[in-house]
Motif scaffolding. Structure first.
Motif, mmCIF file in Angstrom:
data_model
loop_
_atom_site.group_PDB
_atom_site.id
_atom_site.type_symbol
_atom_site.label_atom_id
_atom_site.label_comp_id
_atom_site.label_asym_id
_atom_site.label_seq_id
_atom_site.Cartn_x
_atom_site.Cartn_y
_atom_site.Cartn_z
ATOM 1 N N ARG A 1 -68.631 98.019 -20.437
ATOM 2 C CA ARG A 1 -69.808 97.635 -19.572
ATOM 3 C C ARG A 1 -70.736 98.500 -20.172
ATOM 4 N N ASP A 2 -72.106 98.114 -19.643
ATOM 5 C CA ASP A 2 -73.386 98.641 -19.981
ATOM 6 C C ASP A 2 -73.329 100.210 -19.598
ATOM 7 N N GLY A 3 -73.688 101.144 -20.414
ATOM 8 C CA GLY A 3 -73.713 102.484 -20.244
ATOM 9 C C GLY A 3 -72.464 103.199 -20.888
ATOM 10 N N ASP A 4 -71.416 102.104 -21.328
ATOM 11 C CA ASP A 4 -70.351 102.898 -21.883
ATOM 12 C C ASP A 4 -70.508 102.969 -23.327
ATOM 13 N N ASP A 5 -69.930 103.840 -24.093
ATOM 14 C CA ASP A 5 -70.047 104.164 -25.326
ATOM 15 C C ASP A 5 -69.647 102.840 -26.167
ATOM 16 N N PRO A 6 -70.412 102.522 -27.179
ATOM 17 C CA PRO A 6 -69.630 101.111 -27.847
ATOM 18 C C PRO A 6 -68.675 101.387 -28.430
ATOM 19 N N LEU A 7 -67.994 100.417 -28.709
ATOM 20 C CA LEU A 7 -66.502 100.621 -29.186
ATOM 21 C C LEU A 7 -66.818 100.519 -30.828
ATOM 22 N N THR A 8 -65.842 101.066 -31.563
ATOM 23 C CA THR A 8 -65.766 101.302 -33.068
ATOM 24 C C THR A 8 -64.543 100.087 -33.624
ATOM 25 N N THR A 9 -64.924 99.905 -34.598
ATOM 26 C CA THR A 9 -63.847 98.931 -35.310
ATOM 27 C C THR A 9 -62.362 99.509 -35.384
ATOM 28 N N ARG A 10 -62.274 100.662 -35.471
ATOM 29 C CA ARG A 10 -60.819 101.457 -35.416
ATOM 30 C C ARG A 10 -60.442 101.332 -33.956
ATOM 31 N N GLU A 11 -61.296 101.529 -32.604
ATOM 32 C CA GLU A 11 -60.844 101.289 -31.646
ATOM 33 C C GLU A 11 -60.388 99.994 -31.177
ATOM 34 N N GLU A 71 -72.914 92.574 -33.289
ATOM 35 C CA GLU A 71 -73.733 93.735 -34.095
ATOM 36 C C GLU A 71 -73.216 94.823 -34.078
ATOM 37 N N ALA A 72 -73.247 95.266 -35.271
ATOM 38 C CA ALA A 72 -72.633 96.541 -35.703
ATOM 39 C C ALA A 72 -73.298 97.446 -36.407
ATOM 40 N N ARG A 73 -73.367 98.703 -35.706
ATOM 41 C CA ARG A 73 -74.193 99.791 -36.072
ATOM 42 C C ARG A 73 -73.343 100.731 -36.682
ATOM 43 N N ARG A 74 -73.698 101.676 -38.046
ATOM 44 C CA ARG A 74 -73.172 102.456 -38.579
ATOM 45 C C ARG A 74 -73.474 103.946 -38.069
ATOM 46 N N GLY A 75 -72.719 104.952 -38.393
ATOM 47 C CA GLY A 75 -73.048 106.300 -38.149
ATOM 48 C C GLY A 75 -72.831 106.599 -36.764
ATOM 49 N N ARG A 76 -73.685 108.012 -36.463
ATOM 50 C CA ARG A 76 -73.539 108.500 -35.241
ATOM 51 C C ARG A 76 -74.049 107.842 -34.193
ATOM 52 N N GLY A 77 -73.583 107.600 -33.189
ATOM 53 C CA GLY A 77 -74.019 106.702 -32.221
ATOM 54 C C GLY A 77 -73.975 105.077 -32.383
ATOM 55 N N GLY A 78 -73.341 104.997 -33.499
ATOM 56 C CA GLY A 78 -73.064 103.654 -33.701
ATOM 57 C C GLY A 78 -71.786 102.958 -33.112
ATOM 58 N N GLY A 79 -71.477 101.634 -33.259
ATOM 59 C CA GLY A 79 -70.377 101.064 -32.846
ATOM 60 C C GLY A 79 -70.745 99.390 -32.919
ATOM 61 N N LEU A 80 -69.958 98.561 -32.262
ATOM 62 C CA LEU A 80 -69.954 97.261 -31.979
ATOM 63 C C LEU A 80 -70.522 96.881 -30.788
ATOM 64 N N ALA A 81 -71.282 95.785 -30.648
ATOM 65 C CA ALA A 81 -71.577 94.967 -29.469
ATOM 66 C C ALA A 81 -71.886 93.562 -29.641
ATOM 67 N N LEU A 82 -71.808 92.903 -28.726
ATOM 68 C CA LEU A 82 -72.077 91.487 -28.909
ATOM 69 C C LEU A 82 -73.482 91.396 -28.754
ATOM 70 N N THR A 83 -73.909 90.192 -29.641
ATOM 71 C CA THR A 83 -75.286 90.196 -29.743
ATOM 72 C C THR A 83 -75.876 89.271 -28.328
ATOM 73 N N GLY A 84 -77.235 89.064 -28.291
ATOM 74 C CA GLY A 84 -77.610 88.157 -27.166
ATOM 75 C C GLY A 84 -76.910 86.775 -27.235
ATOM 76 N N ALA A 85 -76.592 86.338 -28.365
ATOM 77 C CA ALA A 85 -76.080 84.963 -28.700
ATOM 78 C C ALA A 85 -74.697 84.845 -28.170
ATOM 79 N N GLY A 86 -73.908 86.148 -28.234
ATOM 80 C CA GLY A 86 -72.568 86.045 -27.895
ATOM 81 C C GLY A 86 -72.270 86.439 -26.434
#
Length: 76
Positions: free
Chosen positions: A21-31, A57-72
């Motif tokens: 859900r929007d507002g939740d912390d993004p998931l990491t690949t490990r999760e 979309e994958a962002r590295r580092g603190r506050g990073g994680g995985l999210a679906l892009t607008g296309a997905g």
């Protein structure tokens, strides 16, 4: 229809990211890997491929994680 294990893993990864859900912390690949009970390295390969295809979309580092892009993502 028969899917390869890699394709099955990629589809399950996308489905897992779709329920975040929007507002939740993004998931990491490990999760994602832990939730599906697969090795991290396998999940990382699938996520990398999905990123190259523009689905994830994958962002590295603190506050990073995985999210679906607008296309997905569904526009609702």
């Amino acid at each position: 229809m028969r899917l390869t294990k890699f394709t099955d893993l990629a589809l399950r990864s996308v489905m897992r990211l779709a329920v975040v859900r929007d507002g939740d912390d993004p998931l990491t690949t490990r999760e994602v890997a832990d939730a599906m009970g697969v090795p991290y390295t396998h999940a990382a390969k699938a996520v990398t491929r999905l990123q190259h295809l523009g689905v994830v979309e994958a962002r590295r580092g603190r506050g990073g994680g995985l999210a679906l892009t607008g296309a997905g993502r569904d526009a609702s």
